[in-house]
Design a protein around this motif. Sequence first.
Motif, short mmCIF file in Angstrom:
data_model
loop_
_atom_site.label_atom_id
_atom_site.label_comp_id
_atom_site.label_asym_id
_atom_site.label_seq_id
_atom_site.Cartn_x
_atom_site.Cartn_y
_atom_site.Cartn_z
N SER A 269 0.81 -1.22 0.00
CA SER A 269 0.00 0.00 0.00
C SER A 269 0.84 1.27 0.00
O SER A 269 0.32 2.38 0.18
CB SER A 269 -0.97 0.00 1.19
OG SER A 269 -0.26 -0.06 2.39
N LYS A 272 -0.20 4.59 -1.62
CA LYS A 272 -1.18 5.38 -0.89
C LYS A 272 -0.59 5.93 0.41
O LYS A 272 -0.77 7.10 0.74
CB LYS A 272 -2.39 4.48 -0.58
CG LYS A 272 -3.55 5.21 0.04
CD LYS A 272 -4.78 4.33 0.06
CE LYS A 272 -5.88 4.99 0.88
NZ LYS A 272 -7.00 4.10 1.10
N LEU A 277 -1.07 9.06 -3.36
CA LEU A 277 -2.22 8.64 -4.16
C LEU A 277 -3.37 8.26 -3.24
O LEU A 277 -3.15 7.95 -2.07
CB LEU A 277 -1.86 7.44 -5.04
CG LEU A 277 -0.74 7.62 -6.07
CD1 LEU A 277 -0.59 6.36 -6.92
CD2 LEU A 277 -1.02 8.82 -6.98
N ASP A 278 -4.57 8.23 -3.81
CA ASP A 278 -5.70 7.83 -2.97
C ASP A 278 -5.99 6.33 -3.13
O ASP A 278 -7.03 5.84 -2.74
CB ASP A 278 -6.94 8.66 -3.31
CG ASP A 278 -7.31 8.52 -4.78
OD1 ASP A 278 -6.64 7.74 -5.49
OD2 ASP A 278 -8.27 9.20 -5.23
N THR A 279 -5.08 5.63 -3.75
CA THR A 279 -5.29 4.20 -4.00
C THR A 279 -3.95 3.48 -4.08
O THR A 279 -2.91 4.10 -4.34
CB THR A 279 -6.05 3.99 -5.32
OG1 THR A 279 -6.20 2.59 -5.57
CG2 THR A 279 -5.31 4.60 -6.50
N PHE A 280 -3.98 2.14 -3.87
CA PHE A 280 -2.81 1.32 -4.23
C PHE A 280 -3.27 0.15 -5.10
O PHE A 280 -2.59 -0.86 -5.22
CB PHE A 280 -2.04 0.85 -2.98
CG PHE A 280 -2.79 -0.07 -2.04
CD1 PHE A 280 -2.70 -1.45 -2.17
CD2 PHE A 280 -3.58 0.45 -1.02
CE1 PHE A 280 -3.36 -2.30 -1.29
CE2 PHE A 280 -4.25 -0.39 -0.14
CZ PHE A 280 -4.15 -1.77 -0.28
N ASP A 281 -4.42 0.34 -5.72
CA ASP A 281 -4.98 -0.68 -6.62
C ASP A 281 -3.93 -1.04 -7.69
O ASP A 281 -3.55 -0.19 -8.51
CB ASP A 281 -6.25 -0.11 -7.28
CG ASP A 281 -6.90 -1.12 -8.22
OD1 ASP A 281 -6.28 -2.18 -8.48
OD2 ASP A 281 -8.02 -0.84 -8.68
N ASP A 284 -4.43 0.07 -11.33
CA ASP A 284 -4.63 1.50 -11.62
C ASP A 284 -3.35 2.05 -12.26
O ASP A 284 -2.26 1.91 -11.69
CB ASP A 284 -4.94 2.23 -10.30
CG ASP A 284 -5.31 3.69 -10.53
OD1 ASP A 284 -4.58 4.38 -11.28
OD2 ASP A 284 -6.30 4.14 -9.93
N VAL A 287 -0.96 3.95 -10.11
CA VAL A 287 -0.18 3.12 -9.18
C VAL A 287 1.03 2.52 -9.91
O VAL A 287 2.16 2.54 -9.41
CB VAL A 287 -1.08 2.04 -8.55
CG1 VAL A 287 -0.26 1.01 -7.79
CG2 VAL A 287 -2.12 2.69 -7.65
N SER A 318 -1.86 -5.15 4.26
CA SER A 318 -2.74 -4.80 3.14
C SER A 318 -2.39 -5.66 1.94
O SER A 318 -1.26 -6.11 1.79
CB SER A 318 -2.54 -3.36 2.69
OG SER A 318 -2.22 -2.54 3.73
N TYR A 323 -8.97 -4.36 -3.39
CA TYR A 323 -9.58 -3.87 -4.63
C TYR A 323 -10.12 -5.03 -5.48
O TYR A 323 -10.34 -4.85 -6.68
CB TYR A 323 -8.53 -3.08 -5.44
CG TYR A 323 -7.99 -1.91 -4.65
CD1 TYR A 323 -8.69 -0.70 -4.59
CD2 TYR A 323 -6.82 -2.03 -3.93
CE1 TYR A 323 -8.21 0.37 -3.84
CE2 TYR A 323 -6.33 -0.96 -3.17
CZ TYR A 323 -7.03 0.23 -3.13
OH TYR A 323 -6.56 1.28 -2.38
N ARG A 325 -8.47 -7.48 -6.48
CA ARG A 325 -7.43 -7.92 -7.45
C ARG A 325 -6.74 -9.17 -6.94
O ARG A 325 -6.84 -9.53 -5.78
CB ARG A 325 -6.38 -6.82 -7.65
CG ARG A 325 -6.93 -5.47 -7.97
CD ARG A 325 -7.68 -5.44 -9.27
NE ARG A 325 -8.19 -4.10 -9.52
CZ ARG A 325 -9.18 -3.82 -10.35
NH1 ARG A 325 -9.80 -4.78 -11.00
NH2 ARG A 325 -9.56 -2.57 -10.53
#
Length: 690
Positions: A269, A272, A277-281, A284, A287, A318, A323, A325
């Motif tokens: 993660s 993020k 960033l607002d994600t660690f998908d 994405d 990312v 995490s 997400y 995935r």
Amino acid sequence: MRYRFCSSTVLLLVALISFLLSTPLFAQADPTIETVAWLRYLPLDSKAAMNYEKLPRASVLFGKSPVLDSARQELAIGVEKMLGRTLKSSGGIKGSVIVLGTARDLHDVAPSLRLASSLEADGYWLTTTELGHAECLVITAANDRGVLYGVFALLSKIARGESIIGINEVQNPYAPIRWVNQWDNLDGRIERGYGGPSILFADGKVRADLTRAGEYARLLASIGINGCTINNVNAAPGVLEDDFIAQAKRVADVFRPWGVQMSMSVDLSSPKLIGGLDTFDPVDPRVAEWWRKKVDGIYRQIPDFGGFVVKADSEGRSGPSAYGRTHADAANVIARALKPHGGVVFYRAFVYNHHLDWRDPKNDRAKAAYDNFYPLDGKFDDNAVVQIKNGPIDFQVREPVSPLFGGLRRTNEAIELQITQEYTGQQKHLCFLVPMWKEVLDFDMRVDGGSTPVKDLVSGRVFHRRVGGFVGVANVGLDANWMGSPLALANLYGFGRLAWNPGLSSKTIIDEWTRLTFGSDPLVVRTIANLQLSSWQVYESYTGPLGAGTLTNIVGNHYDPGPASSEGNGWGQWHRADHQGIGMDRTMATGTGYIGQYPTEVQKIYESLVACPDNLLLFFHHVPYTYALHSGKTVIQHVYDSHYEGAERAHDFVAEWKTLEGRVDPERYRDILARFEFQAGEAVKWRDAI
Ligand code: GCU
């Protein structure tokens, strides 16, 4: 008179206090690296030294690199210490010399050299040959690291009194990956470390003095280990901050002359947590871009950076599940960032839910790695390696091998072994793990009904994986003897030797290690070999026989007896013992179905009570205490007898060690004696508690 007496007492006290304050808590190793573990290079007596009379008195090095410089320097140190001779540096092949250099660098100067068999990366060739009308000893290899390994091999032979007359030996490593992981935290503590604080970090930073880290790399190189991950798998996100990378560069710098690539554990993660960033998908694009830039930045500072280790969706870390995935998605986003630089991502298969419902008899933590990764076979990029613990639970004193080794066919894999003795006595008990590892590596998985020992599955000999190999969780610390107990270092040595050549016997390995560490007094060599070679079984017999697992306190220190701690919680290290019987039913017929994860021939062994070996019975079956083993004893009688016998054997260790008084230096003699005495008491505690 009285006044004078007081003042000198005060002075004495002041002197004593300042001495104590200036004395480090843990003895620092001698910076002259004289007595580093097995690299002692003890002087040979004159008779033994005679065997090396013909060793050339000068060396010549072709090629230039930090690793080659280490090779030449190490050779000089070893020869000087063991044979009392100063090895001169020669400008060329003039007279009888030791010639060092890669095959490429020697090509022009020694065109007559013809390789007997092919040299692989990191492999080496030691040979005696005539060059320029004189007999020379040649140490050559496909790469610089191989030359260094050849030097260490030669010095080891001399230290053990092995003949090098007419030597002609080619050695290639079994697999390209031979790494250690350090579970060091940035505050200097080590997760499951029993050898003192971190040699790498203190107070949230890389240590100012990295002398020990350099010595560690030298030790690792001497047994063929070519990579080291420096921080805890439960990674602090801060390791990817630019400021920290600049510090980590210093570690890479001290590892580099020994051919040890540095790598780091990372938190998935991080984009993020520290990247804004607002994600660690992992799928994405932002990312992916973040990882790419981060990795490019690392390689700008550390061009030979090895890569990352990732623990995700496990024990509260995490992971990609956040997400929806897969682990392949998570591994690949990092692998793609590393790929242009030649880096590798080690993605750990140690993924499980530690909130399992223990009331459901079909639940089984042992199934987790296979359930998670088998469906993803073939979906990992070619610079991703799935790092699999040897057993399906967690480094217990005895487990079957993880079925995932046979499950992955189109995915790189590496085996993770634990050198630090988390569940095997924490270096307070003697437990030489090489015999256990050999059983694991030699275990024939019978994939598709053919011979597929685990060592061949992980090294890529079967299914032709691009990379693969061996990872050992080492956790050395700042203690003078690195692992707490001087005898525990045999496990680090043994890991390296097996990663290089899993065909070596436990006896050969312990014999080498003892001679290098304690000298070649036959009684010393024999006694230490006997102690070490019996120690795993002895430890098992009083802590967890019949495959029940190590019955330690699994929610606490993983050391003391605590069989009740395994039950009634979600951690899944269940043994299901009650007043009538014991063992996990993992059969396909009536149990959790775990056995179904193995290839058919292996299933047949474990599914049937008749074929299942006694030493794993309770791992696979739940039986009444009155069940009769192959030995004819009932389970309860075996548990009883084995604890008594184990405690007696542990007690005998004390007497066996005492036969070495006067033959081992007094400091180590007393240290080890105290440890055996302690272990004997602990074994009684275990016996009575269980
Ligand atoms: C064990 C160990 C943990 C470690 C974990 C892992 O559970 O007790 O300290 O973090 O293994 O391998 O990730």
